[in-house]
Design a protein around this motif. Structure first.
Motif, mmCIF file in Angstrom:
data_model
loop_
_atom_site.group_PDB
_atom_site.id
_atom_site.type_symbol
_atom_site.label_atom_id
_atom_site.label_comp_id
_atom_site.label_asym_id
_atom_site.label_seq_id
_atom_site.Cartn_x
_atom_site.Cartn_y
_atom_site.Cartn_z
ATOM 1 N N GLN B 32 0.816 -1.207 0.000
ATOM 2 C CA GLN B 32 0.000 0.000 0.000
ATOM 3 C C GLN B 32 0.843 1.247 0.000
ATOM 4 O O GLN B 32 2.033 1.242 0.284
ATOM 5 C CB GLN B 32 -0.987 0.010 1.141
ATOM 6 C CG GLN B 32 -0.433 -0.071 2.525
ATOM 7 C CD GLN B 32 -1.583 -0.003 3.541
ATOM 8 O OE1 GLN B 32 -2.206 1.034 3.725
ATOM 9 N NE2 GLN B 32 -1.869 -1.131 4.159
ATOM 10 N N SER B 33 0.206 2.345 -0.374
ATOM 11 C CA SER B 33 0.854 3.641 -0.364
ATOM 12 C C SER B 33 -0.214 4.677 -0.049
ATOM 13 O O SER B 33 -1.355 4.325 0.263
ATOM 14 C CB SER B 33 1.510 3.913 -1.714
ATOM 15 O OG SER B 33 2.202 5.148 -1.684
ATOM 16 N N ALA B 57 0.344 -1.277 -6.310
ATOM 17 C CA ALA B 57 -0.294 -1.027 -5.012
ATOM 18 C C ALA B 57 -1.616 -1.783 -4.945
ATOM 19 O O ALA B 57 -2.433 -1.699 -5.863
ATOM 20 C CB ALA B 57 -0.532 0.468 -4.812
ATOM 21 N N VAL B 273 5.810 2.475 -3.906
ATOM 22 C CA VAL B 273 5.188 1.235 -4.382
ATOM 23 C C VAL B 273 6.218 0.359 -5.087
ATOM 24 O O VAL B 273 6.298 -0.849 -4.844
ATOM 25 C CB VAL B 273 4.001 1.554 -5.309
ATOM 26 C CG1 VAL B 273 3.445 0.281 -5.937
ATOM 27 C CG2 VAL B 273 2.910 2.291 -4.536
#
Lengths: 382, 382
Positions: B32-33, B57, B273
């Motif tokens: 995730q980001s 992501a 990512v």
């Protein structure tokens, strides 16, 4: 943070002296690198060793592919006080020559140095001279055994160049299988050396594959009490090598394994040393020796252009050798908190920043375009 | 290497659904980001989410500092199919608004969202809507307790801005003390949420200090079965952040902890990512999705200018999305061995290189100045 707080209790090892340095769990984790100059070019090699030592290398290894390289080691040895390691492949007689030249340690690759009379002479000579030996296995140079891939299989070390024909190409092995092979190879040599009364041994089991490397070190760590030299081999160009080395070496250090580390990066070995030193600092295994820049990743909350400021500050402070923590934070969520823990902190608002010195702020709102200069001025004052 | 060989047995966790994604030990580690655009700028935010998802992501988090940001989430939600997480600080009512807009998960910071009636409403609303919640503690936003630094001490969450006056600045704490405080804070909220019948919980305990982070996750891992979101907070500019994240996140993953990861880097979240994806690939936690360049660090043995070749090859192959291992090795020590394990290999001699395809060489000596073009041509063929 207290650096005296031990977070990662070290695996207990025997101590191994390498010149003025001692490797093992009673001593700091040592940083090492390897020269890229032709060893026989004494001036260039001495200059590179000095650069590496200045950047934080505790010991330096040199390639010894020829007798001319071996004979250059004495002249190099007399010009530097950094402990030196001769890297030996294929030919045990080169090891004897480097011991004659006064190296502090030799590295022998069990994958390509046969266990014969020449090797026994090396063991005896190292013992007589008080030199240490690293048994350094690499996944790339363990012998392929196409018919027998079990770690218990027989088959001694072979010469170079063998194993390149199609019929000896092994089928794809799992990381655990390769790790088991590496461990069995290094332990076989360890037994051989110890049965001859030699104990000043450091082990390494490097693969270019990170899980293989981790598996190999974990297994060998419970099988003996030798100090471990950690590294990922053929780790690649800088970006890739830093990632692989941090993942592989870092996870082992966080388990308490590792007494000396070498970050391998294709290119200038200075970067290897800088990266290794910084890794140890981050893990509290070496005291901070410069400016640490903490900065948030920014998000939709951030109302200044934080990334260029943080990057510029990072680059501008690389040469400062005083330990200092500077936090550059984009909003109030963690800004004041991080600033509180840092020597100097910035918590940004809308187009301005608040400075914190050792957690205290005067409340002055500094305009965004003055932030870099003010931070640098504060750093100079501290 | 077999990617199906599990090297790092995962800690067993409950499963938590986040939209179409499930987090937990029965599922792949998710990347995730977080967007850096103002969330209320719907077009810019949608465009950034798409870039991040394209790079790998699995879920994306968005800052929600204002009600306008909360209200934009519905419009964003309808334009992307990536699971979305609303990042909530200070104000539980913002969380309610984002749930109304259909977010899949909310992140609540126990350090600044008080356990009051507003929070109870959030829990009930999340349960009714099937949304997950991350309890995300940060070392920078846990409350300072100058008089009482023990983890068992009382003292509920406070509002923002408190703790900035000199008398509440804590003395320096050890990593273990800070970790204990973070763990006790997150477990207190965990109990509260579970006592209200809510179990779709993910936990994070991020510090900017790596040993503190590792200590916090290790401790919380044995205290509950919630999936863990791993990250280092305020990790800094790229070079520093990659190192800290790989050391901190990597060592926890190698211990089997972690179900979703976020690499925090000050700057473009795309780099976050890409770095996170590559970390998982290196640890065999995600299949290789591009070209992996293995190259040796070079040493006094190397007789071609290997570093620029490896770097150039690395950069030229970033955009290729086919899994391929290419080994660029400077001599015969590990060259043929690494080349054997790679799809395409180069072992350099004096001013030339030998190519290996799946471990076999035709024996042709390719001049140094043609190596890059030949390697690229071979990569295109494969």
């Amino acid at each position: 943070m207290n650096d005296d707080q031990v977070n990662f209790p070290r695996r207990v090892t025997r101590s191994v002296r390498v010149g003025r340095l001692t490797l093992g769990s009673g001593f700091p984790v040592a940083v090492q690198s390897m020269t890229t100059t032709p060893t026989a070019d004494v001036d260039a090699t001495v200059a590179q060793i000095r650069r590496l030592a200045e950047a934080g290398a505790d010991l330096v290894r040199l390639a010894v592919p020829t007798m001319a390289d071996a004979e250059a080691l004495g002249r190099i040895r007399r010009q530097v006080d950094t402990p030196l390691v001769a890297d030996i492949h294929f030919n045990a007689r080169l090891a004897l020559a480097t011991l004659d030249q006064g190296v502090d340690k030799i590295r022998i690759n069990p994958g390509n140095v046969p266990a014969d009379d020449d090797l026994f002479q090396v063991i005896d000579a190292a013992k007589a001279r008080g030199a240490a030996i690293r048994l350094g296995v690499n996944s790339g140079s363990i012998m392929p055994r196409s018919k027998d891939t079990s770690p218990s299989g027989e088959g001694g070390p072979q010469g170079p160049g063998e194993g390149l024909t199609p019929e000896t190409i092994p089928s794809q092995h799992s990381p655990q299988q390769i790790a088991d092979r590496m461990v069995s190879e290094v332990l076989r040599y360890l037994d051989l050396f110890q049965s001859r009364g030699f104990r000043d041994l450091v082990l390494s089991l490097k693969a270019s594959d990170v899980p293989t490397t981790i598996a190999a070190y974990r297994a060998v760590a419970v099988a003996c009490d030798c100090p471990l030299h950690l590294g990922i081999t053929a780790a690649g160009p800088r970006e890739e090598a830093v990632l692989k080395s941090a993942l592989g070496i870092g996870s082992l250090l966080a388990e308490g394994l590792g007494d000396t580390i070498r970050v391998s990066i294709t290119g200038d070995p200075l970067i290897e040393v800088q990266t290794a030193v910084r890794m140890l600092e981050i893990l509290h295994l070496r005291p901070l020796g410069g400016v640490e820049v903490l900065s948030c990743p920014t998000c939709g909350r951030c109302q200044v252009d934080l990334a260029p400021l943080a990057e510029r500050l990072y680059l501008a402070t690389r040469s400062i050798r005083r330990p200092l923590r500077v936090a550059v934070m984009g909003c109030v969520v963690n800004g004041p908190g991080e600033a509180r823990e840092a020597d100097l902190g910035l918590a940004a608002g809308k187009g301005f920043g608040l400075l914190f010195r050792h957690g205290r702020t005067g409340g002055e709102k500094i305009p965004e375009n003055q932030l870099f200069d003010r931070l640098m001025a504060e750093i100079q004052k501290l």
